[in-house]
Design an enzyme around this catalytic site. Structure first.
Site, PDB file in Angstrom:
ATOM      1  N   SER A 199      84.077 -59.061 -67.816  1.00  0.00           N
ATOM      2  CA  SER A 199      83.775 -57.815 -68.249  1.00  0.00           C
ATOM      3  C   SER A 199      84.889 -56.751 -67.706  1.00  0.00           C
ATOM      4  O   SER A 199      85.893 -57.316 -67.572  1.00  0.00           O
ATOM      5  CB  SER A 199      82.428 -57.335 -67.480  1.00  0.00           C
ATOM      6  OG  SER A 199      82.098 -55.898 -68.181  1.00  0.00           O
ATOM      7  N   ASN A 200      84.598 -55.596 -67.786  1.00  0.00           N
ATOM      8  CA  ASN A 200      85.962 -54.687 -67.403  1.00  0.00           C
ATOM      9  C   ASN A 200      85.306 -53.480 -66.679  1.00  0.00           C
ATOM     10  O   ASN A 200      84.180 -53.416 -66.348  1.00  0.00           O
ATOM     11  CB  ASN A 200      86.768 -54.478 -68.594  1.00  0.00           C
ATOM     12  CG  ASN A 200      85.856 -53.355 -69.457  1.00  0.00           C
ATOM     13  OD1 ASN A 200      85.577 -52.413 -69.306  1.00  0.00           O
ATOM     14  ND2 ASN A 200      85.558 -54.122 -70.592  1.00  0.00           N
ATOM     15  N   HIS A 201      86.117 -52.611 -66.104  1.00  0.00           N
ATOM     16  CA  HIS A 201      85.863 -51.646 -65.231  1.00  0.00           C
ATOM     17  C   HIS A 201      85.096 -50.131 -66.002  1.00  0.00           C
ATOM     18  O   HIS A 201      84.864 -49.306 -65.103  1.00  0.00           O
ATOM     19  CB  HIS A 201      86.999 -51.015 -64.493  1.00  0.00           C
ATOM     20  CG  HIS A 201      87.519 -52.206 -63.723  1.00  0.00           C
ATOM     21  ND1 HIS A 201      87.028 -52.677 -62.473  1.00  0.00           N
ATOM     22  CD2 HIS A 201      88.789 -52.721 -63.709  1.00  0.00           C
ATOM     23  CE1 HIS A 201      87.775 -53.796 -61.937  1.00  0.00           C
ATOM     24  NE2 HIS A 201      88.885 -53.793 -62.718  1.00  0.00           N
ATOM     25  N   SER A 202      84.901 -50.236 -67.114  1.00  0.00           N
ATOM     26  CA  SER A 202      84.540 -48.971 -67.918  1.00  0.00           C
ATOM     27  C   SER A 202      83.121 -48.655 -67.310  1.00  0.00           C
ATOM     28  O   SER A 202      81.886 -49.459 -67.408  1.00  0.00           O
ATOM     29  CB  SER A 202      84.303 -49.174 -69.674  1.00  0.00           C
ATOM     30  OG  SER A 202      83.772 -48.070 -69.952  1.00  0.00           O
TER      31      SER A 202
ATOM     32  N   ALA B 220      85.003 -49.956 -73.977  1.00  0.00           N
ATOM     33  CA  ALA B 220      85.997 -51.039 -73.895  1.00  0.00           C
ATOM     34  C   ALA B 220      85.401 -52.360 -73.926  1.00  0.00           C
ATOM     35  O   ALA B 220      84.626 -52.892 -73.163  1.00  0.00           O
ATOM     36  CB  ALA B 220      86.405 -50.957 -72.029  1.00  0.00           C
TER      37      ALA B 220
END
Ligand code: PMT
Length: 407
Positions: free
Chosen positions: A218-221, A285
């Site tokens: 995943s990512n930091h959004s 994102a």
């Protein structure tokens, strides 16, 4: 979105019912009351019995120029303090500070003091400014209560991080009086319904790509930027569908949320919703790659390295860009280098009407925080905005969207 001064200007002549509960932050209610009065608001104050231990009714009566209400009736003469008429009188019911105890009672409908009965009968917008110790604020019970209240339309002025009365440092400190006053002023600023009749999609947050039942990519959004946009568009009258990755954020008032996890789910939801939409803002994102195979069972660790084969996800924005015709499509570009060139290439490739560039090289921009620093780019040029709150950035994007539909 109104700036701080413009927002408080809209307080002139408005009737604010200020609720004060039993927290050390009650001392800030004095300054808050003064700010509201200076901005021209009429202020009445209702206090819980415990609040009187933290700040005197005399102080609040002097500042608000109105008698303070604590009990259901005046023991001297039996005069009834009607919670119903108080709720009807107010243009906004602002509870600041709001303790964990009061928030819990509001969430469950407990009505054992005048402040709470007034909440249950209030028809006006209700704003709470929580104040408590960091662990109380982070406790799942408090967080659940805040989500419940937000779902019912109560507006929350997030507490700040900092030193707390307990001596600990963390999130739980009541927001500063000027920020609370600006929040209320902004809320009471009549938004012109300039986007009424428009159906808009907003994608927000991070996608989650499963590796196995336990792990994911995943990512930091956090979703904050996309949620601010969805809220702003809805406040201007648009019918908004927010297609959201996993986040703890409350759904903005008037917005319909569709929850998704993976890029594939977001693609399907966005393509479906776009069929009947006038436009879309692609703020999510989205993972560009997803594991080619998802294991049904937890992958066991071995001695050597592990390779996970990834395959490309479908590009949602590019797909909507190919289908859009004369409809609106706004993109985002999150870059770390050669920012403008990358953003301009995405503007063309994905057929956006304009693109919002944010760079991780700018302090206060991008993921998670409450601010962003963006450059709006279209085929006629670039507009670099200063560091703004995400709500203000959302307002600037909404201004451009209005201009698009006004063509
Ligand atoms: O959520 P926050 O914590 O508030 O953070 C906000 C943000 C940094 C996530 C936001 O401001 C932002 O920049 N969002 C876009 C992030 C991104 O993935 O950018 P990109 O350059 O990789 O993608 C370009 C555009 O294509 C974006 O509009 C993206 O939504 C879209 N896209 C990308 C890949 C894909 N498979 N489908 C898409 O629709």
């Amino acid at each position: 979105m109104a700036s701080g001064n413009a927002a408080t200007a809209s307080l002139a002549g408005r009737r604010i019912l200020l609720g004060i509960t039993g927290s050390i932050a009650a001392y800030k209610a004095a300054m808050l009351c003064r700010l509201l009065k200076t901005a021209g608001a009429e202020v009445r104050v209702v206090m819980t019995p415990l609040a009187k231990q933290f700040i005197t009714p005399l102080t609040m009566a002097t500042l608000s120029k109105n008698p303070i209400l604590v009990e259901f009736f005046d023991p001297e003469n039996g005069a009834w303090n009607s919670h119903v008429s108080l709720g009807e009188w107010a243009d906004c019911y602002l509870i600041a500070p709001a303790t964990a105890n009061t928030l819990a009672k509001m969430a469950t409908g407990v009505a054992d003091n005048l402040l709470l009965t007034t909440y249950l009968s209030a028809r006006c917008p209700v704003v709470v400014a929580p104040a408590m110790d960091l662990d109380m604020y982070a406790h799942p019970a408090t967080q659940q209560n805040l989500r419940t209240l937000a779902k019912r339309g109560v507006r929350i002025v997030e507490p700040a991080e900092g030193e707390l009365a307990s001596g600990l440092t963390g999130k739980g400190r009541m927001a500063e009086p000027d920020a609370i006053a600006a929040f209320v002023g902004d809320l009471l600023t009549e938004k012109k319904k300039t986007l009424a009749g428009r159906r808009l999609i907003v994608t927000a947050g991070a996608t989650i790509e499963a590796i196995d039942p336990v792990r994911f990519i995943s990512n930091h959004s956090s979703g904050k930027m996309g949620y601010a946009i969805a809220g702003e568009l809805a406040a201007r009258g648009a019918e908004v569908t927010l297609i959201s990755g996993r986040t703890a954020l409350p759904v903005p008032p008037g917005v319909e949320r569709v929850d998704v996890l993976s890029a594939e789910e977001m693609y399907n939801a966005a393509v479906r919703a776009f069929e009947r939409a006038d436009g879309a803002v692609m703020c999510a994102a989205v993972a560009d790659y997803t594991p080619a195979e998802v294991s049904d069972t937890k992958l066991k660790k071995g001695d050597g390295e592990l390779f996970i084969r990834l395959r490309r996800t479908r590009d949602i924005a590019a797909e909507l860009g190919a289908r859009k015709g004369g409809r609106l499509l706004v993109g985002f570009a999150l870059e770390t280098d050669d920012e403008e060139a990358h953003a301009e290439s995405k503007l063309e490739r994905k057929n956006f009407d304009f693109i919002v560039l944010n760079s991780l090289r700018d302090a206060g921009a991008g993921f998670r925080g409450d601010t962003n620093k963006v450059t709006l780019i279209d085929r006629t040029g670039r507009e670099a905005l200063p560091l703004l709150s995400k709500r203000e950035v959302a307002a600037r994007i909404a201004d451009r969207i209005e201009a698009f539909f006004a063509r």
